[in-house]
Design a protein around this motif. Structure first.
Motif, short mmCIF file in Angstrom:
data_model
loop_
_atom_site.label_atom_id
_atom_site.label_comp_id
_atom_site.label_asym_id
_atom_site.label_seq_id
_atom_site.Cartn_x
_atom_site.Cartn_y
_atom_site.Cartn_z
N SER A 115 -21.74 -60.46 -89.93
CA SER A 115 -22.22 -60.39 -88.55
C SER A 115 -22.98 -59.09 -88.31
O SER A 115 -24.02 -59.08 -87.65
N ILE A 116 -22.47 -58.00 -88.88
CA ILE A 116 -23.17 -56.72 -88.76
C ILE A 116 -24.53 -56.80 -89.44
O ILE A 116 -25.54 -56.37 -88.89
N THR A 117 -24.55 -57.39 -90.63
CA THR A 117 -25.81 -57.49 -91.38
C THR A 117 -26.80 -58.43 -90.71
O THR A 117 -28.01 -58.20 -90.76
N LEU A 118 -26.32 -59.48 -90.06
CA LEU A 118 -27.22 -60.42 -89.37
C LEU A 118 -27.89 -59.78 -88.16
O LEU A 118 -28.97 -60.21 -87.75
N THR A 119 -27.25 -58.78 -87.59
CA THR A 119 -27.79 -58.13 -86.41
C THR A 119 -28.90 -57.17 -86.84
O THR A 119 -28.66 -56.27 -87.63
N PRO A 120 -30.12 -57.36 -86.34
CA PRO A 120 -31.23 -56.47 -86.73
C PRO A 120 -30.89 -55.01 -86.47
O PRO A 120 -30.24 -54.67 -85.50
N SER A 121 -31.34 -54.17 -87.36
CA SER A 121 -31.21 -52.72 -87.34
C SER A 121 -29.90 -52.22 -87.96
O SER A 121 -29.67 -51.03 -88.01
N THR A 122 -29.04 -53.13 -88.41
CA THR A 122 -27.81 -52.71 -89.09
C THR A 122 -27.60 -53.54 -90.35
O THR A 122 -28.01 -54.70 -90.42
N ILE A 123 -26.98 -52.91 -91.33
CA ILE A 123 -26.65 -53.61 -92.56
C ILE A 123 -25.37 -53.03 -93.14
O ILE A 123 -25.19 -51.82 -93.18
N THR A 124 -24.46 -53.90 -93.52
CA THR A 124 -23.23 -53.46 -94.16
C THR A 124 -23.54 -53.13 -95.60
O THR A 124 -23.96 -54.00 -96.37
N LEU A 125 -23.37 -51.87 -95.97
CA LEU A 125 -23.70 -51.42 -97.32
C LEU A 125 -22.53 -51.55 -98.28
O LEU A 125 -22.71 -51.90 -99.45
N LEU A 126 -21.33 -51.24 -97.80
CA LEU A 126 -20.17 -51.16 -98.68
C LEU A 126 -18.91 -51.46 -97.90
O LEU A 126 -18.78 -51.07 -96.74
N VAL A 127 -17.99 -52.14 -98.57
CA VAL A 127 -16.67 -52.38 -98.01
C VAL A 127 -15.69 -51.60 -98.88
O VAL A 127 -15.74 -51.70 -100.11
N SER A 128 -14.82 -50.82 -98.25
CA SER A 128 -13.85 -50.05 -99.02
C SER A 128 -12.92 -50.99 -99.78
O SER A 128 -12.77 -52.16 -99.42
N LYS A 129 -12.30 -50.48 -100.84
CA LYS A 129 -11.42 -51.31 -101.67
C LYS A 129 -10.26 -51.91 -100.89
O LYS A 129 -9.84 -53.02 -101.17
N ASP A 130 -9.77 -51.17 -99.91
CA ASP A 130 -8.65 -51.69 -99.11
C ASP A 130 -9.11 -52.58 -97.95
O ASP A 130 -8.30 -53.07 -97.17
N LYS A 131 -10.42 -52.80 -97.83
CA LYS A 131 -11.03 -53.66 -96.81
C LYS A 131 -10.73 -53.17 -95.39
O LYS A 131 -10.66 -53.95 -94.46
N LYS A 132 -10.58 -51.85 -95.24
CA LYS A 132 -10.28 -51.28 -93.94
C LYS A 132 -11.44 -50.45 -93.37
O LYS A 132 -11.35 -49.96 -92.26
N THR A 133 -12.53 -50.29 -94.14
CA THR A 133 -13.68 -49.53 -93.67
C THR A 133 -14.97 -50.15 -94.20
O THR A 133 -15.05 -50.49 -95.37
N PHE A 134 -15.94 -50.31 -93.30
CA PHE A 134 -17.29 -50.71 -93.69
C PHE A 134 -18.18 -49.47 -93.58
O PHE A 134 -18.04 -48.68 -92.65
N TYR A 135 -19.09 -49.34 -94.51
CA TYR A 135 -20.11 -48.32 -94.42
C TYR A 135 -21.39 -49.04 -94.03
O TYR A 135 -21.88 -49.90 -94.77
N VAL A 136 -21.88 -48.71 -92.83
CA VAL A 136 -22.97 -49.45 -92.22
C VAL A 136 -24.17 -48.52 -92.02
O VAL A 136 -24.02 -47.43 -91.47
N HIS A 137 -25.34 -48.98 -92.46
CA HIS A 137 -26.58 -48.25 -92.16
C HIS A 137 -27.13 -48.81 -90.86
O HIS A 137 -27.28 -50.02 -90.70
N ALA A 138 -27.43 -47.91 -89.94
CA ALA A 138 -28.01 -48.30 -88.66
C ALA A 138 -29.36 -47.61 -88.51
O ALA A 138 -29.53 -46.45 -88.88
N LEU A 139 -30.32 -48.34 -87.98
CA LEU A 139 -31.68 -47.84 -87.84
C LEU A 139 -31.78 -46.70 -86.83
O LEU A 139 -32.49 -45.73 -87.05
#
Length: 164
Positions: A115-139
């Protein structure tokens, strides 16, 4: 067995949708195709899906609510990007932010990240191993904390409600 039946029940109307014709033969073919696919991928299912869960009106309404809000966010983000592009002299302040994830389960985590990646200007770059943090690039990030809060309130909240 329930997972195979669930796959067949889902596939039958989808088959009719893609055939653009709701007929008994199309429903039967869709059901059979769904059952065959269910048999082929049955080892991939991590948990059982009950028929009552599959037919739960409340879950379908919550899914529709999530999809409506996702589309609203996509439209709002498109306008934000367009305004950023056509405003002379406006320099975007892009960056990467760590977004805490509260939803649990592979499907919910994947839905939130997508959903984050589908939204223009944001993309999920990485999910932590424990699946508790997303690293998101925002324009364009004015306030990182507000950006995190908006993602959680406009996307994650609706995803978490589907599982309830």
């Amino acid at each position: 067995m329930q997972n195979i039946l669930a796959m067949a029940v889902i596939a039958a109307p989808l088959w009719c949708f893609f055939q653009n014709s709701v007929t008994i033969p199309n429903l039967i073919v869709g059901f059979v195709v769904g059952a065959v696919v269910g048999l082929l991928v049955k080892s991939s299912f991590s948990h059982s899906v009950s028929i009552s869960t599959l037919l739960s009106v409340r879950k379908w309404l919550r899914l529709a609510d999530y999809l409506i809000h996702l589309n609203i966010e996509i439209i709002k983000a498109n306008f934000k990007v367009a305004r950023l592009v056509i405003t002379p002299g406006k320099q975007p302040r892009s960056g990467i932010i760590a977004v805490p994830v509260d939803v649990e389960g592979d499907v919910s985590v994947t839905a939130f990240g997508n959903s984050i990646t589908l939204t223009p200007s944001t993309i999920t770059l990485l999910v932590s191993k424990d699946k508790k943090t997303f690293y998101v690039h925002a324009l364009d990030i004015d306030d990182p904390e507000q950006s995190k809060r908006e993602m959680k309130e406009t996307l994650e909240m609706y995803i978490s409600r589907i599982g309830q």
